[in-house]
Motif scaffolding. Structure first.
Motif, PDB file in Angstrom:
ATOM      1  N   LEU A 176       0.689  -1.218  -0.010  1.00 42.32           N
ATOM      2  CA  LEU A 176      -0.404  -0.094  -0.100  1.00 42.32           C
ATOM      3  C   LEU A 176       0.958   1.165   0.065  1.00 42.32           C
ATOM      4  O   LEU A 176       0.251   2.312  -0.987  1.00 42.32           O
ATOM      5  CB  LEU A 176      -0.749   0.077   1.493  1.00 42.32           C
ATOM      6  CG  LEU A 176      -2.225  -0.640   1.307  1.00 42.32           C
ATOM      7  CD1 LEU A 176      -2.940  -0.627   2.591  1.00 42.32           C
ATOM      8  CD2 LEU A 176      -3.159  -0.367   0.566  1.00 42.32           C
ATOM      9  N   HIS A 230       2.781   1.515  -3.671  1.00 40.54           N
ATOM     10  CA  HIS A 230       2.251   2.418  -4.542  1.00 40.54           C
ATOM     11  C   HIS A 230       0.801   3.523  -3.957  1.00 40.54           C
ATOM     12  O   HIS A 230       0.478   4.203  -5.078  1.00 40.54           O
ATOM     13  CB  HIS A 230       0.490   1.902  -4.961  1.00 40.54           C
ATOM     14  CG  HIS A 230       1.099  -0.236  -4.630  1.00 40.54           C
ATOM     15  ND1 HIS A 230       1.303   0.044  -7.302  1.00 40.54           N
ATOM     16  CD2 HIS A 230       1.253  -0.905  -5.345  1.00 40.54           C
ATOM     17  CE1 HIS A 230       1.510  -0.675  -6.948  1.00 40.54           C
ATOM     18  NE2 HIS A 230       2.139  -1.488  -6.067  1.00 40.54           N
ATOM     19  N   LEU A 238      -1.229   4.296  -1.143  1.00 42.26           N
ATOM     20  CA  LEU A 238      -2.630   4.257  -1.407  1.00 42.26           C
ATOM     21  C   LEU A 238      -3.583   3.838  -0.515  1.00 42.26           C
ATOM     22  O   LEU A 238      -3.025   3.432   0.764  1.00 42.26           O
ATOM     23  CB  LEU A 238      -3.535   2.943  -2.196  1.00 42.26           C
ATOM     24  CG  LEU A 238      -2.588   2.476  -3.396  1.00 42.26           C
ATOM     25  CD1 LEU A 238      -2.821   0.923  -3.709  1.00 42.26           C
ATOM     26  CD2 LEU A 238      -3.592   3.249  -4.463  1.00 42.26           C
ATOM     27  N   ARG A 277     -10.453   4.893   0.850  1.00 36.61           N
ATOM     28  CA  ARG A 277     -11.607   5.871   0.370  1.00 36.61           C
ATOM     29  C   ARG A 277     -13.223   5.853   1.251  1.00 36.61           C
ATOM     30  O   ARG A 277     -13.382   4.649   1.098  1.00 36.61           O
ATOM     31  CB  ARG A 277     -11.913   5.981  -0.943  1.00 36.61           C
ATOM     32  CG  ARG A 277     -10.837   7.297  -2.292  1.00 36.61           C
ATOM     33  CD  ARG A 277     -11.147   6.918  -3.721  1.00 36.61           C
ATOM     34  NE  ARG A 277     -10.179   7.989  -4.451  1.00 36.61           N
ATOM     35  CZ  ARG A 277     -10.164   7.852  -5.525  1.00 36.61           C
ATOM     36  NH1 ARG A 277     -10.677   6.825  -6.321  1.00 36.61           N
ATOM     37  NH2 ARG A 277      -9.113   8.227  -6.185  1.00 36.61           N
ATOM     38  N   GLN A 302     -14.656   1.750   2.122  1.00 35.72           N
ATOM     39  CA  GLN A 302     -13.085   1.077   2.102  1.00 35.72           C
ATOM     40  C   GLN A 302     -13.203   0.814   3.761  1.00 35.72           C
ATOM     41  O   GLN A 302     -12.671   1.831   4.327  1.00 35.72           O
ATOM     42  CB  GLN A 302     -12.393   1.682   1.206  1.00 35.72           C
ATOM     43  CG  GLN A 302     -13.013   1.054  -0.660  1.00 35.72           C
ATOM     44  CD  GLN A 302     -12.249   2.423  -1.128  1.00 35.72           C
ATOM     45  OE1 GLN A 302     -11.446   2.571  -1.056  1.00 35.72           O
ATOM     46  NE2 GLN A 302     -11.920   1.813  -2.218  1.00 35.72           N
ATOM     47  N   PRO A 316      -6.939  -4.009  -1.914  1.00 38.02           N
ATOM     48  CA  PRO A 316      -4.945  -4.254  -1.492  1.00 38.02           C
ATOM     49  C   PRO A 316      -5.210  -5.779  -1.714  1.00 38.02           C
ATOM     50  O   PRO A 316      -3.634  -6.362  -2.485  1.00 38.02           O
ATOM     51  CB  PRO A 316      -4.668  -4.145  -0.755  1.00 38.02           C
ATOM     52  CG  PRO A 316      -5.498  -3.591   0.785  1.00 38.02           C
ATOM     53  CD  PRO A 316      -6.758  -2.895  -0.386  1.00 38.02           C
ATOM     54  N   GLU A 340     -13.355  -5.052  -8.413  1.00 41.13           N
ATOM     55  CA  GLU A 340     -12.622  -3.917  -8.093  1.00 41.13           C
ATOM     56  C   GLU A 340     -13.275  -2.950  -9.342  1.00 41.13           C
ATOM     57  O   GLU A 340     -12.768  -2.755  -9.940  1.00 41.13           O
ATOM     58  CB  GLU A 340     -11.557  -4.174  -7.768  1.00 41.13           C
ATOM     59  CG  GLU A 340     -11.184  -3.271  -7.362  1.00 41.13           C
ATOM     60  CD  GLU A 340     -11.956  -2.343  -5.834  1.00 41.13           C
ATOM     61  OE1 GLU A 340     -11.830  -1.882  -5.664  1.00 41.13           O
ATOM     62  OE2 GLU A 340     -11.435  -3.321  -4.785  1.00 41.13           O
ATOM     63  N   ASP A 391     -12.096   0.337  -7.605  1.00 40.64           N
ATOM     64  CA  ASP A 391     -11.688   1.611  -7.796  1.00 40.64           C
ATOM     65  C   ASP A 391     -10.617   0.951  -8.270  1.00 40.64           C
ATOM     66  O   ASP A 391      -9.446   0.350  -7.948  1.00 40.64           O
ATOM     67  CB  ASP A 391     -11.553   1.336  -6.455  1.00 40.64           C
ATOM     68  CG  ASP A 391     -10.882   2.891  -6.172  1.00 40.64           C
ATOM     69  OD1 ASP A 391      -9.654   3.692  -6.776  1.00 40.64           O
ATOM     70  OD2 ASP A 391     -10.716   2.796  -4.361  1.00 40.64           O
ATOM     71  N   GLU A 392     -10.537   1.786  -9.659  1.00 39.17           N
ATOM     72  CA  GLU A 392      -9.084   2.038 -10.263  1.00 39.17           C
ATOM     73  C   GLU A 392      -7.319   1.778  -9.689  1.00 39.17           C
ATOM     74  O   GLU A 392      -6.383   1.024 -10.413  1.00 39.17           O
ATOM     75  CB  GLU A 392      -9.419   2.152 -11.750  1.00 39.17           C
ATOM     76  CG  GLU A 392      -9.204   3.810 -11.317  1.00 39.17           C
ATOM     77  CD  GLU A 392      -9.451   5.037 -12.730  1.00 39.17           C
ATOM     78  OE1 GLU A 392      -9.158   5.829 -12.712  1.00 39.17           O
ATOM     79  OE2 GLU A 392      -9.821   4.609 -13.476  1.00 39.17           O
ATOM     80  N   ARG A 393      -7.413   2.101  -8.716  1.00 41.94           N
ATOM     81  CA  ARG A 393      -6.426   2.782  -8.013  1.00 41.94           C
ATOM     82  C   ARG A 393      -5.394   1.536  -7.459  1.00 41.94           C
ATOM     83  O   ARG A 393      -4.402   1.238  -7.586  1.00 41.94           O
ATOM     84  CB  ARG A 393      -6.036   3.414  -6.109  1.00 41.94           C
ATOM     85  CG  ARG A 393      -7.064   5.416  -6.970  1.00 41.94           C
ATOM     86  CD  ARG A 393      -7.297   5.458  -5.146  1.00 41.94           C
ATOM     87  NE  ARG A 393      -7.547   4.954  -5.033  1.00 41.94           N
ATOM     88  CZ  ARG A 393      -7.873   5.268  -3.247  1.00 41.94           C
ATOM     89  NH1 ARG A 393      -6.558   5.615  -3.271  1.00 41.94           N
ATOM     90  NH2 ARG A 393      -8.665   4.403  -2.944  1.00 41.94           N
ATOM     91  N   PHE A 394      -6.443  -0.097  -7.062  1.00 40.28           N
ATOM     92  CA  PHE A 394      -6.091  -0.672  -6.823  1.00 40.28           C
ATOM     93  C   PHE A 394      -5.489  -2.062  -7.843  1.00 40.28           C
ATOM     94  O   PHE A 394      -5.160  -3.415  -7.706  1.00 40.28           O
ATOM     95  CB  PHE A 394      -6.820  -1.210  -5.832  1.00 40.28           C
ATOM     96  CG  PHE A 394      -7.209  -1.024  -4.829  1.00 40.28           C
ATOM     97  CD1 PHE A 394      -5.972  -1.031  -3.450  1.00 40.28           C
ATOM     98  CD2 PHE A 394      -8.192   0.353  -4.393  1.00 40.28           C
ATOM     99  CE1 PHE A 394      -6.023   0.057  -2.616  1.00 40.28           C
ATOM    100  CE2 PHE A 394      -8.651   0.999  -3.213  1.00 40.28           C
ATOM    101  CZ  PHE A 394      -7.108   1.009  -2.037  1.00 40.28           C
ATOM    102  N   HIS A 430     -12.311  -4.920 -13.606  1.00 37.63           N
ATOM    103  CA  HIS A 430     -13.111  -3.617 -13.283  1.00 37.63           C
ATOM    104  C   HIS A 430     -14.408  -3.075 -13.446  1.00 37.63           C
ATOM    105  O   HIS A 430     -14.793  -2.496 -14.799  1.00 37.63           O
ATOM    106  CB  HIS A 430     -11.736  -2.233 -13.953  1.00 37.63           C
ATOM    107  CG  HIS A 430     -11.728  -1.024 -13.651  1.00 37.63           C
ATOM    108  ND1 HIS A 430     -11.185  -0.247 -14.623  1.00 37.63           N
ATOM    109  CD2 HIS A 430     -12.064  -0.463 -12.768  1.00 37.63           C
ATOM    110  CE1 HIS A 430     -11.959   1.122 -13.936  1.00 37.63           C
ATOM    111  NE2 HIS A 430     -11.824   1.011 -12.364  1.00 37.63           N
TER     112      HIS A 430
END
Length: 274
Positions: A14, A17, A19, A22, A27, A58, A76, A78-81, A100
């Motif tokens: 985490l 990255h 992260l 949110r 989350q 994560p 998922e 949330d594209e951040r993950f 996604h």
């Protein structure tokens, strides 16, 4: 397994990255592998099983599920993950597929490709209940569900008639599945800690799950009855037939919603559908 074992601790991943959870997506991450491994054991999945996981974030629970030898489809939003989850997929070749997508709109039956699928998730708090209702009442029939909810929601799912937590969710859930709370999880187990404790519910769909039309009627009856739960059924169910509906179902119209069993609600639904 060796590739999974070689992965860095989740907190390091985490941080690497950049992260953070949110709040707007509900989350709260489970990073303690002792806890995620216990959830995987409670789910009773292993080699050859297919698991659908919603909101992996994560990938803490995802790692534990992959360690069992199961195949995982992770949904998922949330594209951040996605990069982090792809690293996990690389460590378990051919056994993790990352989608996604918004789970509320996902077609789980298509994702399962005709195979029986278990649903195992630490659900985002803000979509846990609608996702459960979707899986209980929709076309997709999970083999079993092992799901983390806010503890108050978990108690509402398994509540018995007469209990303060007994309501629409209990009736719908228990008409469609056999469920029990199998694990408690304190707020401190999560990153960041939520303001409430959580619990894991294990649900096994019933072979005699009501047909779609019967479920629609059940949802209408429970919405009316619990929408005015302090009123007698003759009043709360008046838009649906009131005393006549109760008489046809063999239910005393002077009773209140929280006193009725699931079977009695189903009897009301059967009469409404006629």
């Amino acid at each position: 397994m060796s590739a999974l074992a070689d992965l860095p601790p989740l907190r390091e991943s985490l941080d690497a990255h950049g992260l953070l959870a949110r709040k707007s997506l509900g989350q709260h991450f489970l990073l303690d592998l002792n806890i995620t491994r216990k959830i995987a054991r409670l789910a009773a999945v292993g080699e050859g099983d297919l698991v659908i996981e919603v909101g992996p974030g994560p990938g803490g629970l995802t790692r534990a599920l992959l360690e069992t030898g199961a195949e995982v489809v992770a949904i998922e939003k949330d594209e951040r993950f996605l990069p982090l989850l792809q690293e996990l997929a690389a460590a378990a070749p051919g056994r993790l597929r990352v989608e996604h997508a918004d789970a509320l709109a996902a077609d789980e039956a298509a994702l399962a490709g005709g195979r029986p699928a278990h649903v195992v998730s630490n659900l985002p708090y803000n979509v846990g209940t609608p996702l459960l209702v979707k899986w209980l009442t929709g076309d997709f029939r999970p083999a079993a569900m092992t799901l983390m909810f806010q503890k108050e929601v978990a108690q509402r799912i398994v509540a018995a008639p007469g209990a303060s937590a007994y309501g629409r969710l209990a009736v719908i859930a228990q008409a469609c599945a056999d469920g029990q709370i199998v694990m408690d999880a304190p707020a401190r187990a999560f990153t960041p800690p939520p303001k409430v404790d959580s619990a894991v519910v294990r649900l096994t769909p019933r072979a005699d799950r009501p047909a779609p039309a019967r479920l629609d009627a059940l949802q209408a009856v429970t919405a009316a009855a619990f929408g005015q739960r302090r009123k007698m059924l003759r009043s709360s169910l008046k838009p649906l037939g009131g005393e006549a509906l109760c008489a046809a179902a063999g239910v005393d119209p002077a009773r209140r919603a929280e006193t009725l069993s699931v079977a009695e609600f189903l009897a009301l639904a059967d009469q409404l559908g006629r």
